[in-house]
Design an enzyme around this catalytic site. Structure first.
Site, short mmCIF file in Angstrom:
data_model
loop_
_atom_site.label_atom_id
_atom_site.label_comp_id
_atom_site.label_asym_id
_atom_site.label_seq_id
_atom_site.Cartn_x
_atom_site.Cartn_y
_atom_site.Cartn_z
N ASP A 25 0.85 -1.18 0.00
CA ASP A 25 0.00 0.00 0.00
C ASP A 25 0.90 1.25 0.00
O ASP A 25 1.85 1.34 0.79
CB ASP A 25 -0.90 0.01 1.23
CG ASP A 25 -1.89 1.17 1.20
OD1 ASP A 25 -2.98 0.99 0.65
OD2 ASP A 25 -1.55 2.26 1.73
N ILE A 26 0.62 2.19 -0.92
CA ILE A 26 1.42 3.41 -0.97
C ILE A 26 1.06 4.30 0.22
O ILE A 26 -0.13 4.59 0.46
CB ILE A 26 1.18 4.18 -2.29
CG1 ILE A 26 1.57 3.29 -3.49
CG2 ILE A 26 1.97 5.48 -2.32
CD1 ILE A 26 1.29 3.92 -4.84
N GLU A 58 -4.57 2.35 -4.44
CA GLU A 58 -3.11 2.35 -4.31
C GLU A 58 -2.58 1.04 -3.71
O GLU A 58 -1.45 0.96 -3.23
CB GLU A 58 -2.67 3.52 -3.43
CG GLU A 58 -3.05 3.43 -1.96
CD GLU A 58 -4.44 3.97 -1.65
OE1 GLU A 58 -4.67 4.32 -0.48
OE2 GLU A 58 -5.29 4.05 -2.57
#
Length: 356
Positions: free
Chosen positions: A220-221, A264
């Site tokens: 996950d960004i 994301e």
């Protein structure tokens, strides 16, 4: 015994006079002539190419003694050029050899016909496709004396088949493109969640059967919403593509599946890395490489550049275990990594960290 006339009544016919015999002979000759002319007219009228050739003592085709108009038209040679020519003229014109001379001899010696499809060249150099049927011609004693070949021009049929094949190939490519669109994420070109979920179900069943560990990573960004809001959606899309590219570079083996899970979030399913320590090392390398992209992120509190948090889960699927259990465990580990400061990798249940 009875009278001779009654005993031999069926045979009691008047003898023909020499004049009548002459007339009958003339009539038979006329009939023969008519039959020959009719046969000649029929052979000239047919659209099939017909050739007749003699055979040698070993039953191999020898010399061409007849070719009808259609045959001349098909191959582009006139009769004067082909009559008394060796039969192998056809072999020299042919650009493929579907049947050999030995196969022809074997068939006609057995009194059978033999067929093939050939691509040949005309006198002018043009290519054409035709069906060739070769049959034996026997005399009254059953001896093989000639062969007759019938050529049927199938250019239109072959070209139609080629057109259909081209259309089928085009349709196949379009279907493949549709499959690609249906299984891939348009923005990043990674697999999409639908494809990932299907493969996860399949691999869980396989690994459970053979008791092989399966590895899953969840990325996950960090602070991506804030990045999008500050830098704009175009910059956000570019960042997503760069992150996806780094993930795919590290997990590019046949047994690896990289997918955009949503927004994301990215996932990696690996059937190659059955060892937790090895898988952790690869995931950590991805995390570090993404950080080294040095994409500025002024709204992140964990770093001045874009980073990712990741969680991994490595286990042998248990009987009756839902495939979703793998994603849930890896997702839970990823949130643990975020709680511990982001920009790190956590292992499900162990919370091992590799911080940057």
């Amino acid at each position: 015994w009875g009278s001779p006339s009654s005993t031999f009544a069926p045979l009691n016919k008047k003898l023909l006079s020499p004049t009548q015999i002459s007339r009958r002979a003339s009539t038979e000759q006329v009939i023969t002539m008519i039959e020959k002319e009719l046969l000649s007219a029929a052979l000239s009228a047919t659209s099939e190419g017909v050739i007749i050739a003699t055979v040698r003592h070993d039953n191999k085709p020898d010399r061409i003694i007849y070719g009808n108009r259609a045959f001349e038209k098909i191959i582009g040679f006139d009769n004067a050029s082909i009559i008394n020519h060796k039969y192998n003229l056809l072999e020299r014109l042919s650009k493929n050899t579907p049947v050999t001379e030995d196969e022809i001899v074997k068939a006609i010696t057995a009194g059978k016909s033999i067929q093939c499809i050939r691509k040949s060249q005309t006198k002018s150099g043009d290519y054409f496709w035709h069906e060739l049927s070769i049959s034996p011609v026997l005399d009254e004693s059953g001896t093989l004396t000639h062969i007759i070949g019938v050529l049927h021009n199938i250019n239109e049929r072959i070209h139609y088949q080629e057109k259909i094949e081209q259309q089928n190939l085009l349709l196949k490519r379009k279907n493949q493109q549709l499959d690609e669109l249906a299984s891939h994420d348009f923005l990043t070109t990674l697999y999409n969640r639908r494809f990932f979920d299907r493969e996860l179900t399949r691999l869980c069943a396989f690994h459970q059967r053979y008791q092989i560990p399966l590895s899953l990573a969840f990325f996950d960004i960090d602070y991506f919403k804030q990045y999008n809001d500050y830098y704009g959606h175009n910059a956000g899309d570019r960042a997503l593509r760069l992150v996806a590219e780094k993930i795919n570079q590290h997990f590019s083996r046949e047994a690896d599946i990289c997918a955009r899970y949503g927004g994301e979030e990215f996932v990696v399913l690996s059937a190659s890395d059955s060892n937790e320590a090895t898988f952790l090392k690869h995931v950590e390398a991805v995390r570090l490489n993404i950080e080294q992209l040095a994409i500025p992120h002024k709204k992140s509190t964990s770093a001045k550049v874009i980073t990712v948090s990741a969680g991994i889960y490595v286990a042998v699927p248990l009987r009756g275990m839902s495939p979703n259990y793998f994603t849930e465990e890896a997702d839970h580990a990823m949130y643990q990594a975020k709680q511990l400061g982001r920009n790190r990798v956590a292992v499900a249940r162990h919370i091992r960290m590799a911080s940057g």
